[in-house]
Design a protein around this motif. Structure first.
Motif, short mmCIF file in Angstrom:
data_model
loop_
_atom_site.label_atom_id
_atom_site.label_comp_id
_atom_site.label_asym_id
_atom_site.label_seq_id
_atom_site.Cartn_x
_atom_site.Cartn_y
_atom_site.Cartn_z
N ASN A 1 0.84 -1.21 0.00
CA ASN A 1 0.00 0.00 0.00
C ASN A 1 0.87 1.25 0.00
N PHE A 2 1.90 1.23 0.82
CA PHE A 2 2.79 2.38 0.87
C PHE A 2 3.50 2.57 -0.46
N MET A 3 3.99 1.49 -1.03
CA MET A 3 4.71 1.57 -2.30
C MET A 3 3.80 2.16 -3.39
N ASP A 4 2.55 1.70 -3.42
CA ASP A 4 1.61 2.24 -4.42
C ASP A 4 1.37 3.73 -4.20
N LEU A 5 1.16 4.11 -2.95
CA LEU A 5 0.94 5.53 -2.65
C LEU A 5 2.17 6.37 -2.98
N GLN A 6 3.34 5.83 -2.66
CA GLN A 6 4.58 6.57 -2.93
C GLN A 6 4.74 6.77 -4.44
N LYS A 7 4.45 5.76 -5.23
CA LYS A 7 4.55 5.89 -6.69
C LYS A 7 3.54 6.91 -7.21
N GLN A 8 2.32 6.88 -6.66
CA GLN A 8 1.31 7.85 -7.09
C GLN A 8 1.74 9.26 -6.72
N LEU A 9 2.29 9.42 -5.53
CA LEU A 9 2.73 10.74 -5.09
C LEU A 9 3.91 11.22 -5.94
N GLU A 10 4.81 10.32 -6.23
CA GLU A 10 5.96 10.66 -7.08
C GLU A 10 5.47 11.09 -8.47
N GLY A 11 4.53 10.34 -9.02
CA GLY A 11 3.96 10.70 -10.32
C GLY A 11 3.24 12.04 -10.27
N THR A 12 2.57 12.29 -9.15
CA THR A 12 1.86 13.55 -8.98
C THR A 12 2.83 14.72 -8.91
N GLU A 13 3.94 14.53 -8.19
CA GLU A 13 4.94 15.60 -8.12
C GLU A 13 5.49 15.90 -9.52
N ASN A 14 5.68 14.86 -10.33
CA ASN A 14 6.13 15.07 -11.70
C ASN A 14 5.08 15.83 -12.50
N ARG A 15 3.80 15.48 -12.31
CA ARG A 15 2.71 16.19 -12.99
C ARG A 15 2.68 17.65 -12.60
N ILE A 16 2.89 17.92 -11.32
CA ILE A 16 2.91 19.31 -10.85
C ILE A 16 4.02 20.07 -11.55
N ASN A 17 5.20 19.46 -11.64
CA ASN A 17 6.32 20.12 -12.29
C ASN A 17 6.01 20.39 -13.77
N VAL A 18 5.45 19.41 -14.46
CA VAL A 18 5.11 19.58 -15.88
C VAL A 18 4.04 20.66 -16.03
N ALA A 19 3.03 20.65 -15.16
CA ALA A 19 1.97 21.66 -15.23
C ALA A 19 2.54 23.05 -14.99
N ARG A 20 3.47 23.18 -14.05
CA ARG A 20 4.10 24.48 -13.80
C ARG A 20 4.87 24.95 -15.02
N GLU A 21 5.63 24.03 -15.63
CA GLU A 21 6.41 24.39 -16.82
C GLU A 21 5.49 24.84 -17.96
N ARG A 22 4.39 24.12 -18.16
CA ARG A 22 3.44 24.51 -19.22
C ARG A 22 2.78 25.85 -18.90
N TYR A 23 2.48 26.06 -17.64
CA TYR A 23 1.92 27.35 -17.23
C TYR A 23 2.92 28.46 -17.53
N ASN A 24 4.17 28.26 -17.17
CA ASN A 24 5.19 29.28 -17.42
C ASN A 24 5.36 29.56 -18.91
N ARG A 25 5.27 28.51 -19.75
CA ARG A 25 5.33 28.71 -21.20
C ARG A 25 4.16 29.55 -21.68
N SER A 26 2.96 29.26 -21.15
CA SER A 26 1.77 30.03 -21.53
C SER A 26 1.89 31.47 -21.08
N VAL A 27 2.42 31.67 -19.88
CA VAL A 27 2.63 33.04 -19.37
C VAL A 27 3.62 33.78 -20.26
N LEU A 28 4.71 33.12 -20.64
CA LEU A 28 5.70 33.75 -21.51
C LEU A 28 5.07 34.17 -22.83
#
Length: 194
Positions: free
Chosen positions: A126-153
């Protein structure tokens, strides 16, 4: 011939308006709003995962109450923030939002350090699954921020370059949008102690 000459000012006006950038700036502002929605969605996914992660860790690390409390409080703070669409036009609101998200990121980092102390927890499926989901979510956050910054630019460039800048100053009065910036202390690598 007189009909053509009479229609010439209309054709000239349409030609000038097509190059004024009005529609481009509107489309770019909508792209910024869409990119911001994706950032918020990624943060919401993380906020939804955190309580489950905390509950799994609680079962193994009962005496790590301070860390679990910090994660819970940071998640509650993020959840209690009322983020309106106006946040894109208000650098102070955007900064407060970023600070709250940064506090949650920091608390989660401490939680992962706690997890390193408990080999049984790291092996728990259960922990491993949650950790992977959280890790994937952190990556999504980073990608979303980068796309937001591109749109702002793209948006900021569109309202500041000629002839769009003239159209903006006369008709739209759009303000620059603030991109995501590195959090305070991001230049220094975190120190992990066991």
């Amino acid at each position: 011939m007189k009909k053509i000459i009479a229609k010439l000012p209309i054709l000239l006006l349409l030609t000038l308006l097509s190059g004024c950038g009005y529609n481009t700036m509107q489309a770019n502002e909508e792209a910024v709003a869409e990119a911001w929605g994706n950032v918020e969605s990624s943060y919401q996914r993380r906020a939804d995962l955190v309580p489950n992660l905390v509950e799994v860790v609680k079962g193994y690390a009962k005496h790590e109450a301070d860390t679990l409390k910090a994660v819970t409080e940071a998640r509650a703070k993020v959840g209690s923030m009322q983020v309106s669409k106006d946040v894109l036009n208000n650098p102070d609101s955007l900064n407060k939002f970023q600070q709250a998200q940064g506090e949650l990121s920091g608390a989660l980092s401490h939680l992962m350090v706690v997890v390193e102390k408990y080999p049984d927890l790291k092996a728990n499926q259960n922990f491993m699954d949650l950790q992977k989901q959280l890790e994937g979510t952190e990556n999504r956050i980073n990608v979303a921020r980068e796309r937001y910054n591109r749109s702002v630019l793209e948006f900021n460039t569109s309202i500041r370059t000629f002839p769009n800048s003239v159209t903006n100053s006369l008709l739209l009065h759009l303000n620059r949008k603030e991109p995501f910036k590195a959090e305070e202390g991001a230049k220094t690598a975190p120190k992990i102690k066991f």
